[in-house]
Design a protein around this motif. Structure first.
Motif, PDB file in Angstrom:
ATOM      1  N   SER A 168     102.190  -5.494  50.669  1.00 18.79           N
ATOM      2  CA  SER A 168     102.850  -4.267  50.228  1.00 18.79           C
ATOM      3  C   SER A 168     102.475  -3.818  48.819  1.00 18.79           C
ATOM      4  CB  SER A 168     104.380  -4.399  50.314  1.00 18.79           C
ATOM      5  OG  SER A 168     104.784  -4.710  51.599  1.00 18.79           O
ATOM      6  N   HIS A 169     101.338  -4.202  48.332  1.00 16.63           N
ATOM      7  CA  HIS A 169     100.893  -3.657  47.051  1.00 16.63           C
ATOM      8  C   HIS A 169      99.383  -3.461  47.095  1.00 16.63           C
ATOM      9  CE1 HIS A 169     100.193  -7.958  46.465  1.00 16.63           C
ATOM     10  NE2 HIS A 169      99.344  -7.639  45.514  1.00 16.63           N
ATOM     11  N   GLY A 170      98.880  -2.672  46.207  1.00 14.22           N
ATOM     12  CA  GLY A 170      97.454  -2.374  46.187  1.00 14.22           C
ATOM     13  C   GLY A 170      97.093  -1.286  47.177  1.00 14.22           C
ATOM     14  N   LEU A 171      97.673  -0.101  46.974  1.00 14.95           N
ATOM     15  CA  LEU A 171      97.432   1.014  47.894  1.00 14.95           C
ATOM     16  C   LEU A 171      95.954   1.393  47.938  1.00 14.95           C
ATOM     17  CD1 LEU A 171      98.692   3.076  49.780  1.00 14.95           C
ATOM     18  CD2 LEU A 171      99.029   4.570  47.803  1.00 14.95           C
ATOM     19  N   ARG A 172      95.293   1.333  46.794  1.00  6.97           N
ATOM     20  CA  ARG A 172      93.866   1.678  46.749  1.00  6.97           C
ATOM     21  C   ARG A 172      93.046   0.692  47.572  1.00  6.97           C
ATOM     22  NH1 ARG A 172      91.463   2.524  41.041  1.00  6.97           N
ATOM     23  NH2 ARG A 172      92.603   4.461  41.256  1.00  6.97           N
ATOM     24  N   GLN A 173      93.350  -0.592  47.447  1.00 12.71           N
ATOM     25  CA  GLN A 173      92.620  -1.602  48.220  1.00 12.71           C
ATOM     26  C   GLN A 173      92.863  -1.417  49.711  1.00 12.71           C
ATOM     27  OE1 GLN A 173      94.057  -5.288  46.686  1.00 12.71           O
ATOM     28  NE2 GLN A 173      92.803  -5.207  44.830  1.00 12.71           N
ATOM     29  N   THR A 174      94.094  -1.101  50.072  1.00 12.27           N
ATOM     30  CA  THR A 174      94.415  -0.882  51.476  1.00 12.27           C
ATOM     31  C   THR A 174      93.658   0.318  52.022  1.00 12.27           C
ATOM     32  OG1 THR A 174      96.606  -1.798  51.085  1.00 12.27           O
ATOM     33  CG2 THR A 174      96.302  -0.567  53.119  1.00 12.27           C
ATOM     34  N   ALA A 175      93.554   1.364  51.228  1.00  6.60           N
ATOM     35  CA  ALA A 175      92.831   2.567  51.650  1.00  6.60           C
ATOM     36  C   ALA A 175      91.338   2.268  51.826  1.00  6.60           C
ATOM     37  CB  ALA A 175      93.033   3.691  50.645  1.00  6.60           C
ATOM     38  N   VAL A 176      90.771   1.512  50.906  1.00 10.11           N
ATOM     39  CA  VAL A 176      89.339   1.169  50.999  1.00 10.11           C
ATOM     40  C   VAL A 176      89.073   0.331  52.244  1.00 10.11           C
ATOM     41  CG1 VAL A 176      87.487  -0.162  49.904  1.00 10.11           C
ATOM     42  CG2 VAL A 176      88.876   1.384  48.539  1.00 10.11           C
ATOM     43  N   VAL A 177      89.936  -0.636  52.492  1.00  8.86           N
ATOM     44  CA  VAL A 177      89.761  -1.486  53.682  1.00  8.86           C
ATOM     45  C   VAL A 177      89.936  -0.653  54.947  1.00  8.86           C
ATOM     46  CG1 VAL A 177      90.708  -3.442  54.963  1.00  8.86           C
ATOM     47  CG2 VAL A 177      90.400  -3.602  52.503  1.00  8.86           C
ATOM     48  N   GLY A 178      90.863   0.296  54.933  1.00  6.49           N
ATOM     49  CA  GLY A 178      91.046   1.181  56.084  1.00  6.49           C
ATOM     50  C   GLY A 178      89.820   2.037  56.350  1.00  6.49           C
ATOM     51  N   VAL A 179      89.219   2.535  55.277  1.00 15.16           N
ATOM     52  CA  VAL A 179      87.995   3.336  55.428  1.00 15.16           C
ATOM     53  C   VAL A 179      86.865   2.466  55.975  1.00 15.16           C
ATOM     54  CG1 VAL A 179      86.199   4.558  54.137  1.00 15.16           C
ATOM     55  CG2 VAL A 179      88.606   5.062  53.708  1.00 15.16           C
ATOM     56  N   LEU A 180      86.720   1.257  55.434  1.00 15.74           N
ATOM     57  CA  LEU A 180      85.684   0.343  55.939  1.00 15.74           C
ATOM     58  C   LEU A 180      85.910  -0.008  57.398  1.00 15.74           C
ATOM     59  CD1 LEU A 180      85.165  -2.100  52.942  1.00 15.74           C
ATOM     60  CD2 LEU A 180      83.573  -0.388  53.796  1.00 15.74           C
ATOM     61  N   LEU A 181      87.162  -0.203  57.778  1.00 15.50           N
ATOM     62  CA  LEU A 181      87.480  -0.479  59.175  1.00 15.50           C
ATOM     63  C   LEU A 181      87.061   0.695  60.057  1.00 15.50           C
ATOM     64  CD1 LEU A 181      88.791  -2.278  61.325  1.00 15.50           C
ATOM     65  CD2 LEU A 181      90.963  -1.173  60.776  1.00 15.50           C
ATOM     66  N   GLY A 182      87.332   1.912  59.611  1.00 16.73           N
ATOM     67  CA  GLY A 182      86.927   3.091  60.371  1.00 16.73           C
ATOM     68  C   GLY A 182      85.415   3.208  60.499  1.00 16.73           C
ATOM     69  N   VAL A 183      84.708   2.935  59.404  1.00 11.79           N
ATOM     70  CA  VAL A 183      83.237   3.024  59.421  1.00 11.79           C
ATOM     71  C   VAL A 183      82.646   1.988  60.370  1.00 11.79           C
ATOM     72  CG1 VAL A 183      81.168   2.659  58.017  1.00 11.79           C
ATOM     73  CG2 VAL A 183      83.034   4.074  57.145  1.00 11.79           C
ATOM     74  N   PHE A 184      83.109   0.731  60.250  1.00  9.96           N
ATOM     75  CA  PHE A 184      82.592  -0.313  61.132  1.00  9.96           C
ATOM     76  C   PHE A 184      82.926  -0.017  62.596  1.00  9.96           C
ATOM     77  CE2 PHE A 184      82.193  -3.302  57.465  1.00  9.96           C
ATOM     78  CZ  PHE A 184      80.872  -3.639  57.673  1.00  9.96           C
ATOM     79  N   THR A 185      84.103   0.534  62.845  1.00  5.67           N
ATOM     80  CA  THR A 185      84.485   0.867  64.215  1.00  5.67           C
ATOM     81  C   THR A 185      83.588   1.960  64.781  1.00  5.67           C
ATOM     82  OG1 THR A 185      86.760   0.245  63.733  1.00  5.67           O
ATOM     83  CG2 THR A 185      86.404   1.594  65.676  1.00  5.67           C
ATOM     84  N   LEU A 186      83.311   2.984  63.981  1.00 11.76           N
ATOM     85  CA  LEU A 186      82.416   4.054  64.435  1.00 11.76           C
ATOM     86  C   LEU A 186      81.000   3.540  64.686  1.00 11.76           C
ATOM     87  CD1 LEU A 186      83.526   7.071  62.228  1.00 11.76           C
ATOM     88  CD2 LEU A 186      83.809   6.798  64.687  1.00 11.76           C
ATOM     89  N   LEU A 187      80.493   2.700  63.789  1.00 12.20           N
ATOM     90  CA  LEU A 187      79.152   2.140  63.984  1.00 12.20           C
ATOM     91  C   LEU A 187      79.083   1.262  65.229  1.00 12.20           C
ATOM     92  CD1 LEU A 187      78.221   1.252  60.299  1.00 12.20           C
ATOM     93  CD2 LEU A 187      77.179   3.020  61.719  1.00 12.20           C
ATOM     94  N   LEU A 188      80.130   0.472  65.455  1.00 10.78           N
ATOM     95  CA  LEU A 188      80.170  -0.369  66.644  1.00 10.78           C
ATOM     96  C   LEU A 188      80.217   0.482  67.908  1.00 10.78           C
ATOM     97  CD1 LEU A 188      80.360  -3.230  67.832  1.00 10.78           C
ATOM     98  CD2 LEU A 188      82.837  -3.060  67.588  1.00 10.78           C
ATOM     99  N   ALA A 189      81.021   1.535  67.891  1.00  8.59           N
ATOM    100  CA  ALA A 189      81.109   2.412  69.065  1.00  8.59           C
ATOM    101  C   ALA A 189      79.780   3.115  69.325  1.00  8.59           C
ATOM    102  CB  ALA A 189      82.217   3.443  68.856  1.00  8.59           C
ATOM    103  N   PHE A 190      79.115   3.575  68.267  1.00  9.09           N
ATOM    104  CA  PHE A 190      77.824   4.247  68.430  1.00  9.09           C
ATOM    105  C   PHE A 190      76.772   3.291  68.988  1.00  9.09           C
ATOM    106  CE2 PHE A 190      73.721   5.709  66.647  1.00  9.09           C
ATOM    107  CZ  PHE A 190      73.638   6.910  67.324  1.00  9.09           C
ATOM    108  N   THR A 191      76.748   2.062  68.476  1.00 10.55           N
ATOM    109  CA  THR A 191      75.801   1.063  68.973  1.00 10.55           C
ATOM    110  C   THR A 191      76.085   0.721  70.428  1.00 10.55           C
ATOM    111  OG1 THR A 191      75.629   0.154  66.746  1.00 10.55           O
ATOM    112  CG2 THR A 191      74.872  -1.236  68.546  1.00 10.55           C
ATOM    113  N   ALA A 192      77.356   0.562  70.767  1.00 11.16           N
ATOM    114  CA  ALA A 192      77.712   0.265  72.156  1.00 11.16           C
ATOM    115  C   ALA A 192      77.321   1.416  73.075  1.00 11.16           C
ATOM    116  CB  ALA A 192      79.206  -0.010  72.263  1.00 11.16           C
TER     117      ALA A 192
END
Length: 90
Positions: free
Chosen positions: A42-66
């Motif tokens: 429950s702390h580090g909103l910026r870190q949470t946002a960065v990890v969320g963006v990275l999760l989205g990017v990796f998910t999109l790349l995985l979906a595109f590769t699949a």
């Protein structure tokens, strides 16, 4: 729904996509785990946002590769040269 034609890829590209797919899947798993741990703290909103963006990017790349690998369905008797040539050149 739009039907997609099978797409021919060079054997080397297929091997590279399969290797990269593992890297993207690992990235998705690590980012999801990190995001869960960040949300629990429950702390580090910026870190949470960065990890969320990275999760989205990796998910999109995985979906595109699949999707690329799915479109490259194997054919039983086609040669690589025939599959790689465009349909108008046959």
């Amino acid at each position: 729904m739009v039907l997609m034609k099978p797409m021919a890829l060079a054997p080397r590209m297929v091997r590279q996509l399969r290797r990269v797919r593992r890297v993207y899947a690992t990235g998705v798993a690590l980012c999801a785990l990190t995001l869960l741990l960040q949300i629990q703290q429950s702390h580090g909103l910026r870190q949470t946002a960065v990890v969320g963006v990275l999760l989205g990017v990796f998910t999109l790349l995985l979906a595109f590769t699949a999707m690329l690998l799915w479109r490259h369905r194997r054919t039983a008797h086609c040669g690589t040269a025939k599959r790689l040539s465009p349909s108008w050149a046959r």
